[in-house]
Design a protein around this motif. Sequence first.
Motif, PDB file in Angstrom:
ATOM      1  N   LEU A 168       0.656  -1.175   0.066  1.00 55.61           N
ATOM      2  CA  LEU A 168       0.010   0.089  -0.152  1.00 55.61           C
ATOM      3  C   LEU A 168       0.832   1.323  -0.098  1.00 55.61           C
ATOM      4  O   LEU A 168       1.959   1.261   0.411  1.00 55.61           O
ATOM      5  CB  LEU A 168      -0.722   0.066   1.314  1.00 55.61           C
ATOM      6  CG  LEU A 168      -1.942  -1.117   1.391  1.00 55.61           C
ATOM      7  CD1 LEU A 168      -2.646  -1.045   2.681  1.00 55.61           C
ATOM      8  CD2 LEU A 168      -2.816  -1.019   0.223  1.00 55.61           C
ATOM      9  N   PRO A 169       0.575   2.370  -0.813  1.00 57.10           N
ATOM     10  CA  PRO A 169       1.155   3.578  -0.610  1.00 57.10           C
ATOM     11  C   PRO A 169       1.261   4.024   0.798  1.00 57.10           C
ATOM     12  O   PRO A 169       0.328   3.793   1.654  1.00 57.10           O
ATOM     13  CB  PRO A 169       0.337   4.579  -1.419  1.00 57.10           C
ATOM     14  CG  PRO A 169      -1.099   3.894  -1.619  1.00 57.10           C
ATOM     15  CD  PRO A 169      -0.939   2.256  -1.469  1.00 57.10           C
ATOM     16  N   LYS A 170       2.219   4.859   0.831  1.00 56.46           N
ATOM     17  CA  LYS A 170       2.522   5.464   2.376  1.00 56.46           C
ATOM     18  C   LYS A 170       1.689   6.778   2.615  1.00 56.46           C
ATOM     19  O   LYS A 170       1.412   7.484   1.672  1.00 56.46           O
ATOM     20  CB  LYS A 170       3.805   5.703   2.727  1.00 56.46           C
ATOM     21  CG  LYS A 170       4.760   4.507   2.751  1.00 56.46           C
ATOM     22  CD  LYS A 170       6.151   4.787   3.437  1.00 56.46           C
ATOM     23  CE  LYS A 170       7.004   3.462   3.568  1.00 56.46           C
ATOM     24  NZ  LYS A 170       8.418   3.927   3.725  1.00 56.46           N
ATOM     25  N   ASN A 171       1.206   6.822   3.649  1.00 58.02           N
ATOM     26  CA  ASN A 171       0.257   8.067   3.891  1.00 58.02           C
ATOM     27  C   ASN A 171       1.171   9.417   3.926  1.00 58.02           C
ATOM     28  O   ASN A 171       2.170   9.082   4.929  1.00 58.02           O
ATOM     29  CB  ASN A 171      -0.547   7.960   5.036  1.00 58.02           C
ATOM     30  CG  ASN A 171      -2.055   7.245   4.882  1.00 58.02           C
ATOM     31  OD1 ASN A 171      -2.523   7.402   3.774  1.00 58.02           O
ATOM     32  ND2 ASN A 171      -2.459   6.695   5.891  1.00 58.02           N
ATOM     33  N   ARG A 172       1.054  10.406   3.239  1.00 60.76           N
ATOM     34  CA  ARG A 172       1.793  11.581   3.445  1.00 60.76           C
ATOM     35  C   ARG A 172       1.141  12.400   4.461  1.00 60.76           C
ATOM     36  O   ARG A 172       0.147  12.968   4.596  1.00 60.76           O
ATOM     37  CB  ARG A 172       1.981  12.315   2.071  1.00 60.76           C
ATOM     38  CG  ARG A 172       2.679  11.695   1.006  1.00 60.76           C
ATOM     39  CD  ARG A 172       2.652  12.517  -0.158  1.00 60.76           C
ATOM     40  NE  ARG A 172       3.158  11.874  -1.422  1.00 60.76           N
ATOM     41  CZ  ARG A 172       3.594  12.379  -2.478  1.00 60.76           C
ATOM     42  NH1 ARG A 172       2.956  13.750  -2.884  1.00 60.76           N
ATOM     43  NH2 ARG A 172       4.310  11.903  -3.635  1.00 60.76           N
ATOM     44  N   LYS A 173       2.125  12.514   5.430  1.00 56.66           N
ATOM     45  CA  LYS A 173       1.620  13.441   6.801  1.00 56.66           C
ATOM     46  C   LYS A 173       1.593  14.990   6.289  1.00 56.66           C
ATOM     47  O   LYS A 173       2.369  15.537   5.804  1.00 56.66           O
ATOM     48  CB  LYS A 173       2.778  13.262   7.813  1.00 56.66           C
ATOM     49  CG  LYS A 173       2.401  14.115   9.005  1.00 56.66           C
ATOM     50  CD  LYS A 173       3.393  13.791  10.006  1.00 56.66           C
ATOM     51  CE  LYS A 173       3.109  14.013  11.342  1.00 56.66           C
ATOM     52  NZ  LYS A 173       4.211  14.039  12.364  1.00 56.66           N
ATOM     53  N   LYS A 174       0.265  15.504   6.568  1.00 60.79           N
ATOM     54  CA  LYS A 174      -0.129  16.619   6.108  1.00 60.79           C
ATOM     55  C   LYS A 174       0.120  17.687   7.252  1.00 60.79           C
ATOM     56  O   LYS A 174      -0.393  17.078   8.478  1.00 60.79           O
ATOM     57  CB  LYS A 174      -1.501  16.990   5.411  1.00 60.79           C
ATOM     58  CG  LYS A 174      -1.717  16.178   4.187  1.00 60.79           C
ATOM     59  CD  LYS A 174      -3.133  16.660   3.815  1.00 60.79           C
ATOM     60  CE  LYS A 174      -3.293  15.794   2.327  1.00 60.79           C
ATOM     61  NZ  LYS A 174      -4.794  16.045   2.007  1.00 60.79           N
ATOM     62  N   ARG A 175       0.680  18.736   7.039  1.00 65.73           N
ATOM     63  CA  ARG A 175       0.613  19.663   8.263  1.00 65.73           C
ATOM     64  C   ARG A 175      -0.528  20.439   8.520  1.00 65.73           C
ATOM     65  O   ARG A 175      -1.252  20.789   7.348  1.00 65.73           O
ATOM     66  CB  ARG A 175       1.758  20.891   7.961  1.00 65.73           C
ATOM     67  CG  ARG A 175       2.241  21.562   8.984  1.00 65.73           C
ATOM     68  CD  ARG A 175       3.181  22.765   8.623  1.00 65.73           C
ATOM     69  NE  ARG A 175       3.493  23.756   9.845  1.00 65.73           N
ATOM     70  CZ  ARG A 175       4.442  23.440  10.638  1.00 65.73           C
ATOM     71  NH1 ARG A 175       5.250  22.197  10.517  1.00 65.73           N
ATOM     72  NH2 ARG A 175       4.744  24.262  11.511  1.00 65.73           N
ATOM     73  N   VAL A 176      -0.986  20.138   9.492  1.00 62.87           N
ATOM     74  CA  VAL A 176      -2.474  20.962   9.961  1.00 62.87           C
ATOM     75  C   VAL A 176      -2.374  22.471   9.846  1.00 62.87           C
ATOM     76  O   VAL A 176      -1.545  22.834   9.908  1.00 62.87           O
ATOM     77  CB  VAL A 176      -2.801  20.209  11.458  1.00 62.87           C
ATOM     78  CG1 VAL A 176      -2.932  18.962  11.559  1.00 62.87           C
ATOM     79  CG2 VAL A 176      -1.659  21.168  12.232  1.00 62.87           C
ATOM     80  N   SER A 177      -3.459  22.744   9.288  1.00 62.64           N
ATOM     81  CA  SER A 177      -3.816  24.139   9.274  1.00 62.64           C
ATOM     82  C   SER A 177      -4.302  24.900  10.301  1.00 62.64           C
ATOM     83  O   SER A 177      -5.360  24.307  10.989  1.00 62.64           O
ATOM     84  CB  SER A 177      -4.688  24.492   7.938  1.00 62.64           C
ATOM     85  OG  SER A 177      -5.079  25.652   7.789  1.00 62.64           O
TER      86      SER A 177
END
Length: 467
Positions: A168-177
């Motif tokens: 499975l593709p790795k989740n890209r960690k998004k910086r919270v807004s």
Amino acid sequence: MFKKRGQNEGSIRQRKDGKYEVRITAGIDFEKGTIKRVSFYANSKTEANKILKEEAYKFSNCNYVDVAKMTTYQYIKLWLKTYVKNTVKDSTYISYEGYVENYFKNTIGEIPLKKLNTHTIQELYNYKTEMGLSAKTIRNMNSCLHKALSQAVKENYLFQNPCGGVQLPKNRKKRVSIFSHEECNMLIRESYNHRYGVFIRLTLATGLRLGELLGLRWQDIDLYSGTLHVNQSLNRLKDVTSKQKTRIVIETPKTECAIRSIPLPEGAIRELILWKKQQDNERKNFKKEYRSFDIVVTQPNGYYIEPRTFKDHYNKMLKAAKIPHHTFHSLRHTFVTIALEEKMDMKTVSAIAGHSSVSFTLDTYGHVLEEHKRESMKLMNKLYIQDMEQKEHKYAILVKQNDKNSYIFQSVDFPEIQYTGTEMLSGMNTLTQNIKQFVIEHPYKIPIEQINYIPQTAGEIVFYVNV
């Protein structure tokens, strides 16, 4: 006479009036203890065959499905109806339906269940990734498919689960807004000019999700003890199979952690009391037209507010405050960020926010902790010799004449520090600076501090400097 097909595939017969009757086995009537059969009618044999094919397909998820001929789509639909529909929340079921109808039906859906393999599933995920589908969505797709095929293994339809071997593709960690402190103050000031501004302030003070806010009932709020209980959520969800595209769903939160109690600030309690009085006045004004659902966030006529409508009000506040667009969820992120900045302990923040674990909070808001880490690490200075950084030491400098025109300047405490110069004052200053730099670069070296050092030979002079 009926023309029989394969086992439980249905039958066709021509009646005396010339019409054709199609009979399909539709499962078991558990109330009566008999097999359920349904009939359809057609004007021609061609039409009857078409009905038979279509209706047999619809009822293919009954107890008499021929597993050897079952497609992947047919089995997943059977799994949804039999094992999922009455065991999960509506929102979960609707999301599973979406994955099945949007991603599996027209791709791997027509593959016979027994022929579905890991390689084919992997190719599907790779293709969807290349088409721009997010890693999170693909992981959710796989979770749905994996659960369905795990049940197929339990029922001996499959020897093993083909989802077990996919990458499975790795989740890209998004910086919270989050809102800046200035933006937060601007929004709060503007919120007082709007009907629902009280709930923007409440969200900033509690970190509620939008669905949790809109699903709040007065019975969930104890104004005397100042406690808010999160027990349900109101959302509009996609409905893949029904004629309506979406529908309102009010249900308990998905996880046990989301069911929680939140202590309210005094300001929030006062504002909720005033809001309740406003609702009472609106109830009197609308009289019989007022609809009472015990919901906290309501329209003037007592009806609940849909998420999209509330977001419209929220966006108007942002625009009026001249703040760049932030999603409503940014209010929740801002609450957690401010709580951490104000040194609220991580376990408490996680519990109030309703996170699944403290580790999730750490992972999501790690950037907020950077400054905390810097502050905390200052406490580790006690492990080192702080006196050397704060206390001045007296160092002896030995001066010897090298020849008629020059002098040798040497530190008594650190013999390796030497300097040769022609002027006494300049040489002393140079050696003093060299000692300072050495102490900074080698804080672990303890000075000898030979304050009473006695020159060993004639022509030697000793000076003392504070560094």
